[in-house]
Each structure stands twice: as C-alpha cells, then as structure tokens.
Design an enzyme around this catalytic site. Structure first.
Site, PDB file in Angstrom:
ATOM      1  N   ASP A 132       0.835  -1.205   0.000  1.00 19.13           N
ATOM      2  CA  ASP A 132       0.000   0.000   0.000  1.00 19.13           C
ATOM      3  C   ASP A 132       0.873   1.259   0.000  1.00 19.13           C
ATOM      4  O   ASP A 132       1.796   1.392   0.807  1.00 19.13           O
ATOM      5  CB  ASP A 132      -0.885   0.034   1.250  1.00 19.13           C
ATOM      6  CG  ASP A 132      -1.931  -1.070   1.231  1.00 19.13           C
ATOM      7  OD1 ASP A 132      -2.158  -1.654   0.149  1.00 19.13           O
ATOM      8  OD2 ASP A 132      -2.526  -1.330   2.291  1.00 19.13           O
ATOM      9  N   ASP A 147      -7.858   7.007   9.754  1.00 23.28           N
ATOM     10  CA  ASP A 147      -7.677   6.308   8.473  1.00 23.28           C
ATOM     11  C   ASP A 147      -8.501   5.020   8.513  1.00 23.28           C
ATOM     12  O   ASP A 147      -8.189   4.104   9.267  1.00 23.28           O
ATOM     13  CB  ASP A 147      -6.174   6.003   8.278  1.00 23.28           C
ATOM     14  CG  ASP A 147      -5.878   5.269   6.975  1.00 23.28           C
ATOM     15  OD1 ASP A 147      -6.814   5.071   6.177  1.00 23.28           O
ATOM     16  OD2 ASP A 147      -4.702   4.894   6.768  1.00 23.28           O
ATOM     17  N   GLY A 186      -3.264  -5.358   1.030  1.00 25.53           N
ATOM     18  CA  GLY A 186      -3.975  -6.374   0.245  1.00 25.53           C
ATOM     19  C   GLY A 186      -5.039  -6.961   1.155  1.00 25.53           C
ATOM     20  O   GLY A 186      -4.772  -7.267   2.318  1.00 25.53           O
ATOM     21  N   GLY A 246      -5.564   4.335  13.819  1.00 25.52           N
ATOM     22  CA  GLY A 246      -4.141   4.411  13.431  1.00 25.52           C
ATOM     23  C   GLY A 246      -4.010   4.494  11.922  1.00 25.52           C
ATOM     24  O   GLY A 246      -4.942   4.173  11.181  1.00 25.52           O
ATOM     25  N   GLY A 285     -12.492  -2.942   7.049  1.00 22.11           N
ATOM     26  CA  GLY A 285     -13.295  -4.109   6.634  1.00 22.11           C
ATOM     27  C   GLY A 285     -12.485  -5.397   6.795  1.00 22.11           C
ATOM     28  O   GLY A 285     -13.014  -6.434   7.213  1.00 22.11           O
ATOM     29  N   ASP A 286     -11.199  -5.319   6.497  1.00 22.92           N
ATOM     30  CA  ASP A 286     -10.339  -6.508   6.626  1.00 22.92           C
ATOM     31  C   ASP A 286     -10.153  -6.867   8.102  1.00 22.92           C
ATOM     32  O   ASP A 286     -10.123  -8.048   8.462  1.00 22.92           O
ATOM     33  CB  ASP A 286      -8.965  -6.241   5.983  1.00 22.92           C
ATOM     34  CG  ASP A 286      -9.096  -5.867   4.521  1.00 22.92           C
ATOM     35  OD1 ASP A 286     -10.027  -6.377   3.867  1.00 22.92           O
ATOM     36  OD2 ASP A 286      -8.293  -5.051   4.036  1.00 22.92           O
ATOM     37  N   GLY A 346     -19.802   0.607   8.339  1.00 21.51           N
ATOM     38  CA  GLY A 346     -18.929   1.669   8.870  1.00 21.51           C
ATOM     39  C   GLY A 346     -19.408   2.125  10.241  1.00 21.51           C
ATOM     40  O   GLY A 346     -19.629   1.310  11.140  1.00 21.51           O
TER      41      GLY A 346
HETATM   42  O1  RIB Z   1      -8.969  -3.129   2.255  1.00 22.48           O
HETATM   43  C1  RIB Z   1      -7.807  -2.357   2.189  1.00 22.48           C
HETATM   44  C2  RIB Z   1      -6.882  -2.920   1.175  1.00 22.48           C
HETATM   45  O2  RIB Z   1      -7.467  -2.795  -0.116  1.00 22.48           O
HETATM   46  C3  RIB Z   1      -5.544  -2.231   1.065  1.00 22.48           C
HETATM   47  O3  RIB Z   1      -4.570  -2.815   1.906  1.00 22.48           O
HETATM   48  C4  RIB Z   1      -5.220  -2.335  -0.416  1.00 22.48           C
HETATM   49  O4  RIB Z   1      -4.068  -3.076  -0.688  1.00 22.48           O
HETATM   50  C5  RIB Z   1      -6.449  -2.922  -1.075  1.00 22.48           C
HETATM   51  O5  RIB Z   1      -6.312  -4.260  -1.299  1.00 22.48           O
END
Ligand code: RIB
Length: 311
Positions: free
Chosen positions: A16, A249, A42, A288, A254-255, A225
């Site tokens: 990123d 930020d 990612g 963060g 979501g991840d 959100g």
């Molecule tokens: O969900 C955030 C991610 O989306 C980032 O880390 C970026 O690489 C994209 O895959």
C-alpha cells in the site's frame, strides 16, 4: 481457554502506497499532498494478519511478484508467524500494489493493480490442499481471479470447512455461484454493486440482505462503517451497532472486521457476539494510520473490550 482457530486465507497481498491529502489533483494539475506512508496490505493479507493478531493459527495462499516487494511480503508474513509456505513469487509479474488517498476525515480512495494476485489459479488451490484441509475456516476476497474464488468455495464445501467470502472490491457476480458459502460479508458499496440496490442506511441494508438470502446465500453480514453491521439469515436479522471512534484512516477496517470475526467465531462465540467484537476490532483499526500496522493485538483488544463492552 478458548479454542485456537485455524484459518486459511486464499487471497491477495499488496503493498500500500498511501498519500494523506486534503485535495485531489484535476487532470493535468500537480499539487502537494501532506504525508505519505508505505506498508504491507492487500485484502487477503490484511485479513490474515488480523486473524493472527487476534490469536488464530493462520495459513496464507497467495502469489507475489518478481520484484522487491515479493520477498519483503513473504518475510512480513513469516515475521508475524503466518504460515507462508503457499506464498510463491511469480516470474515476470509485478507484485500487487495499491495507491491509496486518504482525506482529512479518514475516508479513503483506493486503486488496486493486481499484478501477481491474478496468477493465483485453481491448480494452486489444489497444490495447497493439505494446508487448506487442516483449516477450520477458509477466507476469500475478490482480488484474485473469480474462477479461483468459486473453485475454493466448492473445495471448502466438499471438505466440510467453514467458508467466508468478503466480495471486495465489489463486482457484479452470479450470486448462485457463491451460494455454498457459510458467510457473505460485503460493505455497503459492495452490497450495492452486487445487488444493484442502494445501501445508505440500516433499512436499505435489510432489503439488500433479503435479496442476497433469496438468491440462496445462507448468512449475510453487511458492514456499515460508523453504523455497525447487519447480521442476516433466514431465521431473522440483527443490527449490531458500532463503537464510537476518533478515526484517522479507515483503510483496512473491513479486513480487520473479517479476520477478527473469523477468529471470534472459530473460538466458539455466538454469531452476534462475534460481530459485536469484530465491530470494535474494526473500529479500533481506524484510529491508526495504514492497514496491517493499525491492527491491535489480542491483549490490547481485550483491554479495550473489557472497558467498552459494559457501555
Ligand atoms: O482493504 C484495504 C486494502 O485494499 C488495502 O490494503 C489495499 O491493498 C487494497 O487491497
């Protein structure tokens, strides 16, 4: 003591490149941004890292590029204790990268160049089958080829392994092709892209979830959100509110939700409880900068949970 989940992520790994800015250039214009951050990202890798930091044993199946970022990404997995034996470099391809722009409200705009992520094929899933069969949950996203996603869903069903899909980035799909899943977890915009229905509030999310359930999907969680999440199944729907946060930020929130939810569920928590904790874990990640580096480890999370769960 809670069971230690074994989670396999079949998905993307990117680097990123994040610019913090209060304005965006017009075509042909050059302007100054405020600050820059580079980090491992990612959607697949982020979800793997969140699951690991929450306490799961994690296995990553991914492809990285024939460049500086490829070996560095593999080293990052290893440093974090994630099994990267199924993460391979692809000759002649670049790694996945994501130029990201974050505004003063913490909202992001992301461009993903998939690079080597696009080389992760069904044959690679077969090659990783021993690792995958040892997992009790397989986690997928849409930054790898759709054929690989569909193939892995079938693999999980055949081997009776829980399977969770985060359809991100959103793209039109045949919902029936993913109906074998256990959990379908889009955010508002991904849910909109897939169903063609607007998702601006909890009521919209309920209608959208109904459409996804009627298409054959068993369990849907729409992340909203600051509005929390909607958990929906054929037995009913529950809106689970978010926790208040001072966000800087939101990239990767979501991840953080997906990796932590898979862990909490794998530990044996009831779904609603797992969603409530994942809402907090995702919210904390927005306080963060960056994605993986903004994720809390389990000890820090548990301290926050103990303080906030009562409120
Ligand atoms: O969900 C955030 C991610 O989306 C980032 O880390 C970026 O690489 C994209 O895959």
């Amino acid at each position: 003591m809670a069971k230690r989940p074994r989670i396999a992520v079949v998905g993307s790994a990117n680097v990123d490149l994040t610019t913090f800015t209060d304005q965006f250039p017009k075509p042909g214009e050059t302007i100054f941004g405020q600050t820059f951050d580079m980090g491992f990202g990612g959607k697949g890798a982020n979800q793997a890292v969140a699951a690991k930091l929450c306490g799961s044993d994690v296995f990553m199946v991914a492809r990285v590029g024939d460049d500086l970022f490829g070996p560095a990404t593999i080293k990052n997995f290893e440093k974090l204790g994630i099994d990267a034996s199924q993460v391979r470099q692809v000759p002649g391809l670049s790694s996945g990268v994501a130029p990201i722009f974050v505004d003063p409200a913490g909202q992001n705009r992301i461009l993903v160049v998939k690079g080597a992520n696009d080389a992760l094929k069904p044959a690679d899933v077969d090659a990783a089958s021993d690792v995958l069969k040892s997992a009790d949950c397989i986690v997928l996203q849409f930054e790898i080829p759709l054929e690989t996603v569909y193939y892995t869903i079938k693999f999980a069903r055949k081997n009776n392994i829980r399977c969770l899909l985060n359809p991100a980035p959103g793209q039109p799909i045949d919902v029936k092709a993913v109906a074998d899943l256990d959990y379908f977890v889009p955010n508002e915009s991904e849910a909109e892209t897939i169903t063609g229905m607007p998702v601006k509030n909890v009521d919209d999310a309920k209608k959208c979830a109904e459409k996804l359930l009627s298409g054959g999907i068993r369990r849907v969680i729409i992340t909203l959100g600051a509005n929390g999440s909607l958990l929906a199944g054929r037995d009913g729907m529950e809106h689970v509110p978010a926790f208040n946060m001072k966000s800087v930020d939101s990239t990767g929130a979501g991840d953080a939700f997906i990796g932590s939810f898979a862990t909490f569920l794998g530990e044996g928590l009831a779904e609603g409880e797992a969603v409530r904790r994942a809402n907090l874990y995702a919210g904390l990640s927005t306080t963060g900068v960056g994605t993986q580096k903004s994720f809390y480890d389990r000890a820090r999370f548990d301290t926050e949970w103990a303080a906030r769960a009562k409120s």
